[in-house]
Design a protein around this motif. Structure first.
Motif, short mmCIF file in Angstrom:
data_model
loop_
_atom_site.label_atom_id
_atom_site.label_comp_id
_atom_site.label_asym_id
_atom_site.label_seq_id
_atom_site.Cartn_x
_atom_site.Cartn_y
_atom_site.Cartn_z
N GLY A 9 0.81 -1.21 0.00
CA GLY A 9 0.00 0.00 0.00
C GLY A 9 0.84 1.26 0.00
O GLY A 9 2.05 1.23 0.06
N PRO A 10 0.12 2.44 -0.05
CA PRO A 10 0.79 3.73 -0.19
C PRO A 10 1.17 4.35 1.15
O PRO A 10 1.14 5.57 1.30
N SER A 11 1.48 3.56 2.16
CA SER A 11 1.80 4.12 3.47
C SER A 11 2.93 3.30 4.10
O SER A 11 3.36 2.28 3.56
N VAL A 12 3.39 3.77 5.24
CA VAL A 12 4.50 3.10 5.92
C VAL A 12 4.18 2.97 7.40
O VAL A 12 3.31 3.68 7.94
N HIS A 13 4.92 2.09 8.05
CA HIS A 13 4.86 1.97 9.50
C HIS A 13 6.16 2.56 10.05
O HIS A 13 7.25 2.24 9.58
N VAL A 14 6.03 3.43 11.05
CA VAL A 14 7.19 4.07 11.66
C VAL A 14 7.23 3.69 13.12
O VAL A 14 6.18 3.66 13.80
N GLY A 15 8.42 3.37 13.62
CA GLY A 15 8.54 3.03 15.03
C GLY A 15 9.82 3.57 15.63
O GLY A 15 10.86 3.63 14.98
N ASP A 57 4.83 3.80 18.29
CA ASP A 57 4.63 3.38 16.91
C ASP A 57 3.64 4.29 16.20
O ASP A 57 2.73 4.84 16.82
N VAL A 58 3.88 4.44 14.91
CA VAL A 58 2.92 5.12 14.03
C VAL A 58 2.45 4.05 13.05
O VAL A 58 3.15 3.73 12.09
N PRO A 59 1.28 3.46 13.28
CA PRO A 59 0.82 2.35 12.43
C PRO A 59 0.63 2.80 10.97
O PRO A 59 0.41 3.98 10.68
N ARG A 60 0.70 1.84 10.11
CA ARG A 60 0.53 2.10 8.68
C ARG A 60 -0.84 2.74 8.42
O ARG A 60 -1.87 2.25 8.86
N GLY A 61 -0.83 3.89 7.72
CA GLY A 61 -2.06 4.55 7.34
C GLY A 61 -2.73 5.34 8.46
O GLY A 61 -3.82 5.88 8.26
N ALA A 62 -2.11 5.42 9.62
CA ALA A 62 -2.72 6.12 10.76
C ALA A 62 -2.24 7.57 10.82
O ALA A 62 -1.21 7.94 10.26
N THR A 63 -3.01 8.37 11.56
CA THR A 63 -2.60 9.73 11.88
C THR A 63 -2.28 9.77 13.37
O THR A 63 -3.15 9.51 14.21
N VAL A 77 15.32 4.06 14.98
CA VAL A 77 14.08 4.46 14.33
C VAL A 77 13.90 3.53 13.14
O VAL A 77 14.84 3.33 12.35
N VAL A 78 12.72 2.93 13.01
CA VAL A 78 12.52 1.94 11.95
C VAL A 78 11.40 2.39 11.02
O VAL A 78 10.45 3.07 11.43
N LEU A 79 11.53 2.01 9.77
CA LEU A 79 10.53 2.28 8.74
C LEU A 79 10.17 0.93 8.12
O LEU A 79 11.01 0.27 7.53
N ASP A 80 8.93 0.51 8.32
CA ASP A 80 8.51 -0.81 7.87
C ASP A 80 9.45 -1.89 8.41
O ASP A 80 9.83 -2.83 7.70
N GLY A 81 9.87 -1.72 9.66
CA GLY A 81 10.70 -2.71 10.32
C GLY A 81 12.18 -2.62 10.01
O GLY A 81 12.98 -3.39 10.54
N VAL A 82 12.58 -1.68 9.14
CA VAL A 82 13.98 -1.54 8.75
C VAL A 82 14.59 -0.33 9.44
O VAL A 82 14.02 0.77 9.40
N ASP A 83 15.73 -0.51 10.10
CA ASP A 83 16.45 0.60 10.73
C ASP A 83 16.77 1.65 9.67
O ASP A 83 17.29 1.34 8.60
N LEU A 84 16.46 2.92 9.97
CA LEU A 84 16.70 3.99 8.99
C LEU A 84 18.16 4.08 8.56
O LEU A 84 18.46 4.50 7.45
#
Length: 571
Positions: free
Chosen positions: A330-336, A356-362, A391-398
């Motif tokens: 999808g067009p969004s990401v998960h940030v943690g 966490d910032v869930p995928r597609g959430a505000t 800090v991770v983006l879709d589970g990947v360390d930035l």
């Protein structure tokens, strides 16, 4: 000490051509004193003068043409070299790590770009190529003088050497003095830029004289540094000049005595003295070149200092995560954030922050000033790196993603609206230069800025002025938000997006954020009315997360959030 060599390599062909022209020019110049002597001898012996005069005129004309071509090529090469240095400097200056911008003044960086790189022009022309040509001329003149009269040559070299040595000794420290002068110039530029950037505030508080005095103080220190430099130069050049004049007088006296005694022909003395002038000029030029070179090296030190600073490094190819593998569906990401700590060096920052910032959430970050909200956004942008945690983006360390890959997936609206001098269109489409006009108009409408297009006959190409001075504070903020909305990237970061908006425009912005269904949005805000309908609100205080939940949940369980809501009459 830095070297000019890396900067000269790209212009090897031009410098080779200059060397050939210098050799040809030196040959024509060295032929002229010999031709003068020949004319004198032919006139004395009553031989025809037309042939030798014709040759002399032709040689002089060729010398003029060669000198003109050499000067043009020299200036073109020097300007090309300075252009190359400036382009490299600009590239590095704009790629420095954000902490470097925090430590350095903008005015000093601009002074290095303008004044310091300009000093390299004189160093290349006077201190480089012309010095090399002067060496060729001096060697040629010395050989010619040796062929005419060796004893006079030895006398000339002895006197010249004494004064040249004295001049070089006097020039010690010129490089340090030149660097100090350039540094003071940089501080003066920084002080002027600081005042000009807040000139309305300075006027409003009646501080014009005070700030003018501050900048004038920097100007006086620049003047003092220039005087110290000039005093040293005032010793170098007169010492060399006095030596050259004394040498010529001595040679004329000794040569005259030898002519009177019949030991030396008049024509030979005239030719010798002409060669002496040809020798003196290059030697004097070499002394000036040495001083120019020292000044250029002082400037080059300051340029190399910036070029040697670390830039935002792209990670090694072997550690870059595959683009497709690092993206979720999808067009969004998960940030943690996982136990993130960060210190600015003064004790402020973040302390073991996790959420966490869930995928597609505000998700909204709220809290008092200095709580760390903007720092979180800066870490997600990788303007800074965490001291601990990740800090991770879709589970990947930035840190496993390149800066380019990371920033192609997000947009960011800063707390202080950043409007670049240019047009409405160029500001909105900064991250998407080829955006269709219809799309630009659409985002303008979303942030209630559609009237900008009709305010001026230029429409979207209307100028906004330096720092957006032709726009109101609210318009500048909405323009930066429109810029963030336009690319439609997976993650939208907004830092205090409604700080300068009235209630109507705030409501319009909330609708624009809600319309980004499927996109991940992280908002830092003081005004809780902006984030009441966020999927999750993270409350921060003193760099720590103290509560997480929805508005209703936090009103019940978080004393800090409840007090903020009461202060803003939301409960």
């Amino acid at each position: 000490m830095v070297s000019f060599a890396p900067y000269l390599r790209r212009h090897r062909g031009a410098f080779l051509a200059l060397l050939v022209l210098s050799l040809a020019s030196a040959a024509t110049a060295l032929a002229q004193p010999w031709l003068v002597g020949r004319i004198i001898r032919d006139a004395t012996d009553h031989r025809p003068l037309l042939p030798v005069l014709t040759v002399a005129v032709l040689v002089a004309l060729v010398d003029v043409v060669l000198a003109g071509g050499q000067q043009y090529l020299l200036q073109r090469t020097a300007h090309g070299l300075v252009l190359g240095v400036r382009v490299r400097f600009i590239d590095r200056m704009l790629r420095l790590t954000v902490p470097e911008y925090d430590r350095r003044s903008t005015g000093d960086l601009l002074a290095r770009l303008g004044n310091d790189t300009g000093a390299l022009h004189a160093a290349v022309t006077s201190g480089g190529v012309e010095a090399a040509a002067a060496v060729l001329w001096a060697i040629g003149a010395a050989v010619a003088m040796a062929l005419i009269d060796l004893p006079l040559l030895l006398l000339a070299l002895g006197t010249f050497a004494a004064f040249v040595t004295a001049s070089l000794v006097a020039s010690r420290g010129v490089q340090d003095l030149a660097r100090t002068e350039l540094e003071e110039y940089g501080r003066m530029s920084a002080a002027g830029l600081r005042v000009l950037g807040a000139v309305r505030t300075v006027r409003a508080y009646g501080a014009t004289e005070q700030e003018a005095g501050t900048v004038a103080g920097h100007a006086r220190r620049t003047y003092d540094a220039g005087l110290r430099h000039a005093r040293r130069a005032a010793v170098v050049y007169p010492t060399a000049n006095a030596g050259m004049q004394a040498s010529q007088i001595l040679l004329l006296t000794v040569g005259g005595i030898r002519v009177a005694s019949g030991d030396l022909p008049v024509a030979s003395l005239v030719s010798f003295l002409l060669y002496v002038n040809m020798f003196v000029g290059p030697v004097y030029q070499l002394i000036r070149a040495w001083s120019s070179l020292q000044q250029g090296l002082g400037a080059l030190d300051r340029i190399a200092e910036i070029e040697g600073l670390p830039a935002e490094e792209e990670v090694a190819a072997g550690s870059v995560v595959d683009r497709a593998a690092s993206r979720g569906p999808g067009p969004s990401v998960h940030v943690g954030l996982r136990g993130v700590s960060f210190d600015y060096g003064d004790g402020s920052g973040l302390h073991e922050v996790s959420f966490d910032v869930p995928r597609g959430a505000t998700v909204a970050l709220v809290g008092p000033s200095g709580a760390g909200k903007s720092t979180v956004l800066s870490l997600i942008q990788r303007f800074y790196e965490p001291d601990a945690g990740s800090v991770v983006l879709d589970g990947v360390d930035l840190r496993c993603l390149s800066h380019r890959e990371l920033r192609e997936r997000m947009t960011y609206a800063e707390q202080e609206p950043a409007v670049l001098e240019g047009t409405v269109r160029s500001n909105i489409a900064l991250g998407l230069p080829d955006a269709p006009e219809s799309r630009v108009r659409a985002v303008l409408h979303e942030v209630n800025l559609a009237t900008l297009e009709h305010r001026s006959p230029e429409g979207l190409d209307a100028a906004v002025g330096e720092r957006g001075v032709r726009l109101s504070g609210g318009e500048r903020q909405r323009l930066t938000i429109a810029r963030a909305l336009l690319p439609g990237r997976e993650l939208l970061l907004l830092d205090e997006p409604t700080a300068q908006l009235d209630p109507a425009n705030e409501d319009q912005l909330r609708q624009a954020i809600r319309s980004r269904q499927g996109r991940t949005v992280l908002v830092a805000a003081h005004r809780l009315s902006t984030v009441l309908d966020a999927d999750r609100i993270v409350v921060m205080e003193s760099g720590r997360v103290v509560a997480t939940g929805t508005h209703d949940e936090l009103v019940r369980c978080s004393p800090l959030y409840r007090s903020m809501a009461r202060a803003q009459r939301l409960v």
